[in-house]
Design an enzyme around this catalytic site. Structure first.
Site, PDB file in Angstrom:
ATOM      1  CD1 TRP A   1      -2.157  -2.276   1.577  1.00  0.00           C
ATOM      2  CD2 TRP A   1      -3.034  -1.110  -0.123  1.00  0.00           C
ATOM      3  NE1 TRP A   1      -3.170  -3.024   1.026  1.00  0.00           N
ATOM      4  CE2 TRP A   1      -3.724  -2.341  -0.009  1.00  0.00           C
ATOM      5  CE3 TRP A   1      -3.399  -0.219  -1.128  1.00  0.00           C
ATOM      6  CZ2 TRP A   1      -4.777  -2.689  -0.868  1.00  0.00           C
ATOM      7  CZ3 TRP A   1      -4.447  -0.565  -1.990  1.00  0.00           C
ATOM      8  CH2 TRP A   1      -5.112  -1.782  -1.848  1.00  0.00           C
TER       9      TRP A   1
ATOM     10  CG  ASP B   1      -2.918   3.911   4.454  1.00  0.00           C
ATOM     11  OD1 ASP B   1      -3.966   3.759   5.117  1.00  0.00           O
ATOM     12  OD2 ASP B   1      -2.692   3.305   3.387  1.00  0.00           O
TER      13      ASP B   1
ATOM     14  CE  LYS C   1      -8.381  -2.155   4.576  1.00  0.00           C
ATOM     15  NZ  LYS C   1      -8.364  -3.405   3.837  1.00  0.00           N
TER      16      LYS C   1
HETATM   17  N1  PMP Z   1      -4.294   1.389   2.547  1.00  0.00           N
HETATM   18  C1  PMP Z   1      -4.307   0.207   3.203  1.00  0.00           C
HETATM   19  C2  PMP Z   1      -3.334  -0.017   4.304  1.00  0.00           C
HETATM   20  C3  PMP Z   1      -5.235  -0.765   2.837  1.00  0.00           C
HETATM   21  O1  PMP Z   1      -5.238  -1.946   3.459  1.00  0.00           O
HETATM   22  C4  PMP Z   1      -6.157  -0.504   1.795  1.00  0.00           C
HETATM   23  C5  PMP Z   1      -7.219  -1.487   1.381  1.00  0.00           C
HETATM   24  N2  PMP Z   1      -6.980  -2.804   1.533  1.00  0.00           N
HETATM   25  C6  PMP Z   1      -6.086   0.724   1.140  1.00  0.00           C
HETATM   26  C7  PMP Z   1      -5.150   1.651   1.556  1.00  0.00           C
HETATM   27  C8  PMP Z   1      -6.984   1.055  -0.009  1.00  0.00           C
HETATM   28  O2  PMP Z   1      -8.281   1.244   0.419  1.00  0.00           O
HETATM   29  P1  PMP Z   1      -9.477   1.421  -0.620  1.00  0.00           P
HETATM   30  O3  PMP Z   1      -9.727   0.084  -1.238  1.00  0.00           O
HETATM   31  O4  PMP Z   1     -10.602   1.897   0.263  1.00  0.00           O
HETATM   32  O5  PMP Z   1      -9.056   2.460  -1.598  1.00  0.00           O
END
Ligand code: PMP
Length: 366
Positions: free
Chosen positions: A108, A178, A202
Site C-alpha cells: 500500500w 495511512d 476494515k
Molecule cells: N491502505 C491500506 C493499508 C489498505 O489496506 C487498503 C485497502 N486494503 C487501502 C489503503 C486502499 O483502500 P481502498 O480500497 O478503500 O481504496
C-alpha cells in the site's frame, strides 16, 4: 439468534471485513425507519436534523475514543483509502516545499508513493523492498529529510502483515499515516501527527467512507484546488461539500458506540487484539517451521497474520479444509501467497481460537 445469524461463519476477510453482530442487528432494526425520522437513513437528506445528529455523534465519539485535540478536524470523505494517496500530496505539498518523504514497508505504501510522484519529488526515508517487506524500520534506520513537506508511513501493511508497534520518530516534519487497516484498534497519540486517514471497511464499518483527521494548520486556504479534493473545504463545510456517504457514516457511529459501550474503549480493545494475535503467533512459533510467518516477530501485525505452509499443495489443502470447518477468506494476497488471517476488532476470540485449534489439528494430520 435469527436463522440468518446462525448461518454466519468466522470470516477472516482483510476488508470489507467482519462487523460486530450487534451492529448488523441494529442496522437491520433501523433500516425501515430510523427512530424519529419516519424513513430509512437511506432515504433522508444529508442536511436533515437526523443526519446532523448522526454526523455530530460520530465525530464526538471519534474525538472521545481517540482523544482528538481541538486543533484537529475530522473529515468524512469518499474515494477509499486510495484517493488519499493523491489528496495528501495535492494538499500538503502546496506552500511547504516540493518534496515529500515516504517510509516504504509494503504494497500500500508503494501505491501511495506512485501517486505522490505525480505531484512532486519523493524520497524514501526507508525502503523495505530489499527485505521483502518482512519488517518495519527502527528509528535509527530512518534517513530523514528535515525540509520535507511531510513524511508518510503505513502503520499496518495489510497485505504483508507488518505493523509499526509505535509511531516512527520524525522530528518536526508533519507525520502522515495511512492507518486504514489498524484504525481504532488501539489508542493513537494524535498530537504526534499532521494527518491520518483510514478507509472504513476494515475496523470502522462499511466501504465508501474514509475518515481523515488533520491538524488545522495543514489545511489549504488558497481556494485553488478542485472542490472535491480540498481538505480545507471539507473542514469548513463539515464534510457536507456534496452528499457524503451517509449510510457508512451511520454505520461508523454504531461501530464507535460498540467500541465505547461493549468493548470499553481503545485501551481495552488494544489488549484484546494483542491477546487474539498472540494465540495465532504462538502456533506459528511452536510449529517447527511448518507454519512460517512472513513478518519478523518485532514487526508482526496484530490485525493481519500472514504465514505460508511447506508447499503450495499443503497450502491449498489448508484453505479448503479450513473453509469446510467454517473458517473463511483466509487466502493470502497473491503477491505474498500463503494464508492471511485478518483479525480486526470485530473478530471474536472464539473465531481466533477456532482457527488456532484448526491449525494445530491440520499440522497434526500431515
Ligand atoms: N491502505 C491500506 C493499508 C489498505 O489496506 C487498503 C485497502 N486494503 C487501502 C489503503 C486502499 O483502500 P481502498 O480500497 O478503500 O481504496
Amino acid at each position: 439468534m435469527s436463522d440468518r445469524a446462525k448461518q454466519r461463519v468466522f470470516n477472516f476477510s482483510p476488508g470489507p471485513a467482519t462487523l460486530p453482530l450487534s451492529v448488523l442487528e441494529q442496522i437491520q432494526r433501523d433500516i425501515l425507519a430510523y427512530p424519529g425520522a419516519g424513513a430509512s437513513i437511506l432515504e433522508i437528506s444529508h442536511r436533515s436534523p437526523t443526519m446532523d445528529d448522526i454526523l455530530d455523534e460520530t465525530e464526538a465519539n471519534l474525538r472521545l475514543l481517540l482523544s482528538i485535540p481541538d486543533n484537529y478536524r475530522v473529515l468524512f470523505m469518499q474515494g477509499g483509502g486510495r484517493l488519499q494517496f493523491s489528496l495528501v500530496p495535492l494538499n500538503l505539498l502546496y506552500g511547504r516545499g516540493t518534496s515529500a518523504q515516504y517510509v516504504l514497508t509494503g504494497s500500500w505504501g508503494k501505491k501511495a508513493i506512485d501517486e505522490a510522484r505525480r505531484e512532486g519529488e519523493v524520497s524514501l526515508a526507508w525502503d523495505g523492498s530489499g527485505v521483502d517487506f518482512c519488517r518495519v524500520p527502527t528509528n535509527e534506520e530512518l534517513d530523514l529529510d528535515p525540509l520535507a513537506a511531510y513524511i508518510h508511513y503505513t502503520s499496518n501493511e495489510t497485505i504483508q502483515g507488518v505493523q509499526f508497534p509505535a509511531e516512527p520518530a520524525v522530528g518536526e516534519v508533519p507525520l502522515v499515516c495511512d492507518t486504514s487497516s489498524d484504525f481504532l484498534s488501539r489508542p493513537i497519540p494524535i498530537d504526534r501527527y499532521g494527518l491520518l486517514y483510514a478507509c472504513a471497511q476494515k475496523n470502522a464499518g462499511a466501504a465508501g467512507l474514509t475518515a481523515v483527521i488533520v491538524r488545522d494548520d495543514l489545511l489549504r486556504t488558497d481556494g485553488e484546488l478542485h472542490t472535491m479534493l480540498d481538505y480545507g473545504l471539507y473542514a469548513r463545510q463539515r464534510s457536507l461539500v456534496n452528499t457524503p456517504p451517509v449510510f457508512a457514516i451511520y454505520i461508523l457511529m454504531l461501530v464507535t458506540r460498540w467500541l465505547m459501550r461493549d468493548m470499553g474503549g481503545l485501551d481495552a480493545v488494544a489488549t484484546h487484539n494483542a491477546a487474539k494475535a498472540s494465540l495465532l503467533y504462538e502456533v506459528l512459533d511452536s510449529s517447527d517451521g511448518f507454519y512460517s510467518g512472513h513478518a519478523e516477530p518485532a514487526s508482526r501485525s496484530l490485525m493481519n497474520v500472514t504465514f505460508r505452509l511447506p508447499d503450495d499443495e499443503t497450502g491449498a489443502a489448508f484453505l479448503s479444509e479450513a473453509r469446510d470447518a467454517g473458517l473463511h477468506q483466509l487466502k493470502g494476497h497473491r503477491s505474498v501467497g500463503g494464508v492471511r488471517a485478518s483479525i480486526y476488532n470485530a473478530m471474536p476470540v472464539a473465531g481466533v481460537e477456532a482457527l488456532r485449534d484448526f491449525m494445530i489439528t491440520f499440522r497434526g494430520s500431515r
